[in-house]
Scaffold this active site. Sequence first.
Site, PDB file in Angstrom:
ATOM      1  N   ASP A 169       0.854  -1.201   0.000  1.00 23.27           N
ATOM      2  CA  ASP A 169       0.000   0.000   0.000  1.00 23.27           C
ATOM      3  C   ASP A 169       0.879   1.236   0.000  1.00 23.27           C
ATOM      4  O   ASP A 169       1.259   1.704   1.046  1.00 23.27           O
ATOM      5  CB  ASP A 169      -0.922  -0.037   1.218  1.00 23.27           C
ATOM      6  CG  ASP A 169      -1.941   1.090   1.200  1.00 23.27           C
ATOM      7  OD1 ASP A 169      -2.096   1.748   0.158  1.00 23.27           O
ATOM      8  OD2 ASP A 169      -2.586   1.323   2.243  1.00 23.27           O
ATOM      9  N   GLU A 215      -2.661  10.256  -0.216  1.00 23.08           N
ATOM     10  CA  GLU A 215      -3.917   9.499  -0.167  1.00 23.08           C
ATOM     11  C   GLU A 215      -4.320   9.141   1.253  1.00 23.08           C
ATOM     12  O   GLU A 215      -5.488   9.181   1.598  1.00 23.08           O
ATOM     13  CB  GLU A 215      -3.787   8.209  -0.990  1.00 23.08           C
ATOM     14  CG  GLU A 215      -5.105   7.478  -1.221  1.00 23.08           C
ATOM     15  CD  GLU A 215      -5.454   6.468  -0.146  1.00 23.08           C
ATOM     16  OE1 GLU A 215      -6.608   6.032  -0.098  1.00 23.08           O
ATOM     17  OE2 GLU A 215      -4.580   6.122   0.668  1.00 23.08           O
ATOM     18  N   GLU A 216      -3.344   8.774   2.083  1.00 24.90           N
ATOM     19  CA  GLU A 216      -3.679   8.077   3.327  1.00 24.90           C
ATOM     20  C   GLU A 216      -4.417   8.922   4.355  1.00 24.90           C
ATOM     21  O   GLU A 216      -5.144   8.389   5.175  1.00 24.90           O
ATOM     22  CB  GLU A 216      -2.416   7.491   3.967  1.00 24.90           C
ATOM     23  CG  GLU A 216      -1.764   6.374   3.155  1.00 24.90           C
ATOM     24  CD  GLU A 216      -2.622   5.113   3.063  1.00 24.90           C
ATOM     25  OE1 GLU A 216      -3.768   5.128   3.539  1.00 24.90           O
ATOM     26  OE2 GLU A 216      -2.134   4.122   2.508  1.00 24.90           O
ATOM     27  N   HIS A 241      -1.314  -1.152   6.340  1.00 25.65           N
ATOM     28  CA  HIS A 241      -1.192  -0.058   7.324  1.00 25.65           C
ATOM     29  C   HIS A 241      -0.433  -0.471   8.587  1.00 25.65           C
ATOM     30  O   HIS A 241      -0.572   0.179   9.620  1.00 25.65           O
ATOM     31  CB  HIS A 241      -2.571   0.482   7.732  1.00 25.65           C
ATOM     32  CG  HIS A 241      -3.276   1.229   6.635  1.00 25.65           C
ATOM     33  ND1 HIS A 241      -4.462   1.898   6.831  1.00 25.65           N
ATOM     34  CD2 HIS A 241      -2.965   1.419   5.329  1.00 25.65           C
ATOM     35  CE1 HIS A 241      -4.855   2.469   5.695  1.00 25.65           C
ATOM     36  NE2 HIS A 241      -3.965   2.180   4.762  1.00 25.65           N
TER      37      HIS A 241
HETATM   38 ZN   LIG Z   1      -3.615   2.780  -0.411  1.00 27.33          ZN
END
Ligand SMILES: [Zn+2]
Length: 461
Positions: free
Chosen positions: A284, A317-318, A418
């Site tokens: 990610d 993005e996060e 994450h």
């Molecule tokens: Zn992502």
Amino acid sequence: VGGLARCLVAVVLAVALPAHAADLAQGAREVRDRALADTTAWRLVESLTTQVGPRPVWSSPVMARARDWGVAALTRLGFENVHAEPFVTKVWARGAESAEVVAPAPQKLQILGLGASAPTPPGGITAPIAVFPTYQALLDAPVGSLSGKIAVVVQAMPRTQDASGYGALVPARAQGAVEAARRGAVAYLVRSLSTADTRLPHAGYSTPAGIPAAALSPPDAEQLARLAAGGQPVVVHLAMASSVEEAVQRWNVVGEIRGAERPDEVIVVGGHLDSWDMGTGAIDDGAGLAITTAAARLATQGQRPKRTLRVVLWGAEEQEGSGGAFAHPAQRSADQKAAAGKVVVTGEADIGAAPVWRAALPAGSSDTEAMRAFRDAVVPLKVVVPATPPQSGGADISAGTPFVQFAQDATHYFDWHHSADDTLDKIRPDELAQAVAVWAAFLYVTANSDVEFREKAAPAR
Ligand SMILES: [Zn+2]
């Protein structure tokens, strides 16, 4: 004359169309096979996660290095018009964090502050906990009932292939602190949205609630539930520092392969460059930007496409939760915003590095010559092409353009997502190559045909 001309046109079309369709189908198969044997995506994500490492959006030096990495990588791969597109965003920065049970059985807890959480006062907070077995149980608690307490939601996330187990529980992470604060709580702890059984907590965005909010590792959530079931008050000490900068400059990195015939018709794909801070942002979303970048390159190898392919490595993005670029239009590709009418289709890869198992196409497009060629190329890769269009395409792709959603197998994704375990070793090169092959086949047929999604798609989403 008219009749004869129409007849001739019909004859020519009858001969020309199947030939073109056959070319498109043959080309898609060749691109697919080339991608299956190619290591570009693997080398990209290996390089990003090793040479840059974790990419928390709050770190200006890190995000500048990530920007420079992106510009260099796209340039090296032969993209044109490579540039960093600045935008301004708000960022939250993690500080020191700790938590422990102080009574009845003192012990440390493994936590990770949620993005946009408030800090505790400098000495921390010490308060009794109120444990809720489900998020709904918290929602059912009356306003005022949590005064002076730390609310704890311990609901476990189910493992699913399609990420629906995550989607169902995101509100517990993203809105739980708001709901706890509304009921008087002084802090909020939530069991990590994780399918693993390790003591690594999983980060994520949480809507600012004015109280500290953190994720517990799954075993720590279970431990608190057992302690609370013992009947004695369970007292927890929580100390969390963090800071917020209202306006910092970050960048999307953009590269193109210009179309030879209709360069103004643009296909926009990408992944996000930022990541959470504990791992190295491999699944990610190093994987997603690597998949789409490699696919765009492989779809056009040795031959300029008819339309333009644009790759965007989105720069933040996060910390926006699922709002992503919608909440911050400046984060979108500026070119894309200005020329939304010319964007043929958009797509984001942001669900890890496992194989694509379902490729959802814009409504009404699946019977076009181009999408038939795509489907025929990817069915042997065990990809389902459903009749129904995708519900959402990704946090970074803009409203108002047609979009695809290529779902990758998320069965194991949330073991690592994450967390400190989001590292390169979780990626299998052969699985990554399958995902690249699916995207590459799609980009090839879309960039080399006149398939039009906008006119077919329903006007509203
Ligand atoms: Zn992502």
